[in-house]
Scaffold this motif. Structure first.
Motif, PDB file in Angstrom:
ATOM      1  N   VAL A 150     -19.886 -29.186   4.129  1.00 30.66           N
ATOM      2  CA  VAL A 150     -21.176 -28.524   4.294  1.00 30.66           C
ATOM      3  C   VAL A 150     -21.306 -28.062   5.740  1.00 30.66           C
ATOM      4  O   VAL A 150     -21.323 -28.902   6.663  1.00 30.66           O
ATOM      5  N   GLU A 151     -21.398 -26.741   5.912  1.00 31.43           N
ATOM      6  CA  GLU A 151     -21.545 -26.174   7.256  1.00 31.43           C
ATOM      7  C   GLU A 151     -23.013 -26.069   7.651  1.00 31.43           C
ATOM      8  O   GLU A 151     -23.891 -25.936   6.785  1.00 31.43           O
ATOM      9  N   SER A 152     -23.251 -26.097   8.942  1.00 37.31           N
ATOM     10  CA  SER A 152     -24.595 -25.887   9.478  1.00 37.31           C
ATOM     11  C   SER A 152     -24.482 -25.374  10.901  1.00 37.31           C
ATOM     12  O   SER A 152     -23.398 -25.419  11.498  1.00 37.31           O
ATOM     13  N   GLY A 153     -25.604 -24.894  11.434  1.00 38.32           N
ATOM     14  CA  GLY A 153     -25.632 -24.474  12.831  1.00 38.32           C
ATOM     15  C   GLY A 153     -25.613 -22.983  13.065  1.00 38.32           C
ATOM     16  O   GLY A 153     -25.706 -22.531  14.208  1.00 38.32           O
ATOM     17  N   GLY A 154     -25.480 -22.200  12.004  1.00 36.23           N
ATOM     18  CA  GLY A 154     -25.494 -20.755  12.171  1.00 36.23           C
ATOM     19  C   GLY A 154     -26.883 -20.253  12.542  1.00 36.23           C
ATOM     20  O   GLY A 154     -27.859 -20.997  12.522  1.00 36.23           O
ATOM     21  N   GLY A 155     -26.945 -18.972  12.907  1.00 42.81           N
ATOM     22  CA  GLY A 155     -28.230 -18.404  13.258  1.00 42.81           C
ATOM     23  C   GLY A 155     -28.086 -17.056  13.913  1.00 42.81           C
ATOM     24  O   GLY A 155     -26.995 -16.466  13.923  1.00 42.81           O
ATOM     25  N   LEU A 156     -29.182 -16.579  14.453  1.00 42.74           N
ATOM     26  CA  LEU A 156     -29.227 -15.283  15.145  1.00 42.74           C
ATOM     27  C   LEU A 156     -29.337 -15.527  16.643  1.00 42.74           C
ATOM     28  O   LEU A 156     -30.259 -16.233  17.090  1.00 42.74           O
ATOM     29  N   VAL A 157     -28.400 -14.964  17.397  1.00 43.07           N
ATOM     30  CA  VAL A 157     -28.414 -15.092  18.850  1.00 43.07           C
ATOM     31  C   VAL A 157     -28.124 -13.743  19.477  1.00 43.07           C
ATOM     32  O   VAL A 157     -27.654 -12.824  18.806  1.00 43.07           O
ATOM     33  N   GLN A 158     -28.364 -13.654  20.768  1.00 40.80           N
ATOM     34  CA  GLN A 158     -28.033 -12.440  21.495  1.00 40.80           C
ATOM     35  C   GLN A 158     -26.630 -12.553  22.082  1.00 40.80           C
ATOM     36  O   GLN A 158     -26.110 -13.663  22.280  1.00 40.80           O
ATOM     37  N   ALA A 159     -26.045 -11.428  22.359  1.00 46.14           N
ATOM     38  CA  ALA A 159     -24.717 -11.402  22.971  1.00 46.14           C
ATOM     39  C   ALA A 159     -24.726 -12.211  24.263  1.00 46.14           C
ATOM     40  O   ALA A 159     -25.670 -12.136  25.051  1.00 46.14           O
ATOM     41  N   GLY A 160     -23.662 -13.002  24.430  1.00 44.00           N
ATOM     42  CA  GLY A 160     -23.547 -13.844  25.608  1.00 44.00           C
ATOM     43  C   GLY A 160     -24.051 -15.257  25.417  1.00 44.00           C
ATOM     44  O   GLY A 160     -23.757 -16.138  26.235  1.00 44.00           O
ATOM     45  N   GLU A 161     -24.797 -15.484  24.345  1.00 45.31           N
ATOM     46  CA  GLU A 161     -25.323 -16.821  24.090  1.00 45.31           C
ATOM     47  C   GLU A 161     -24.314 -17.677  23.326  1.00 45.31           C
ATOM     48  O   GLU A 161     -23.199 -17.233  23.018  1.00 45.31           O
ATOM     49  N   SER A 162     -24.718 -18.903  23.036  1.00 40.29           N
ATOM     50  CA  SER A 162     -23.816 -19.875  22.413  1.00 40.29           C
ATOM     51  C   SER A 162     -24.410 -20.444  21.130  1.00 40.29           C
ATOM     52  O   SER A 162     -25.636 -20.453  20.944  1.00 40.29           O
ATOM     53  N   LEU A 163     -23.539 -20.898  20.265  1.00 38.65           N
ATOM     54  CA  LEU A 163     -23.903 -21.641  19.058  1.00 38.65           C
ATOM     55  C   LEU A 163     -22.857 -22.717  18.826  1.00 38.65           C
ATOM     56  O   LEU A 163     -21.689 -22.542  19.203  1.00 38.65           O
TER      57      LEU A 163
END
Length: 127
Positions: free
Chosen positions: A5-18
């Protein structure tokens, strides 16, 4: 058998981290080599990163080297993908995969070699 089960995805701006996480069921997770793959609509699923059973050996797609780091915590049955300096071209659904292997020290970089897959988590990087 392993369930992922994956988690942690989302919407970020270029240069940011996940940081993505992949939680595995079962008590023998340390017997599995694992990997992260990604897929965009209309394209084949592609390799991103892989890690050996103990975590001592890793492999990366060239375009993510130096930006992404794969790691695992076998005590927590979890694999991670730390993604830094994200780019719009990293936008995709990210999948975790696992395969039971008899020996440590090797990684698997081809989708067809994996037996178990998660449902995926969406990562979107805006410019």
């Amino acid at each position: 058998q392993v369930q992922l089960v994956e988690s942690g995805g989302g919407l970020v701006q270029a240069g940011e981290s996940l940081r993505l996480s992949c939680a595995a069921s079962g008590r023998t997770f340390s017997a599995y080599a694992t990997g992260w793959f990604r897929q965009v609509p209309g394209k084949e699923r592609e390799f991103v990163a892989a890690i050996s059973r103990s975590g001592g050996t890793t492999s990366y797609k060239d375009s993510v080297k130096g930006r992404f780091t794969i790691s695992r915590d076998n005590a927590k049955n979890t694999v991670y993908l730390q993604m830094n300096s994200l780019k719009p071209e990293d936008t995709a659904v990210y999948y975790c995969a696992a395969k039971a292997v008899p020996f440590d020290g090797t990684t698997r970089t081809y989708t067809r070699t994996y037996d178990y897959w998660g449902q995926g988590t969406q990562v979107t990087v805006s410019s």
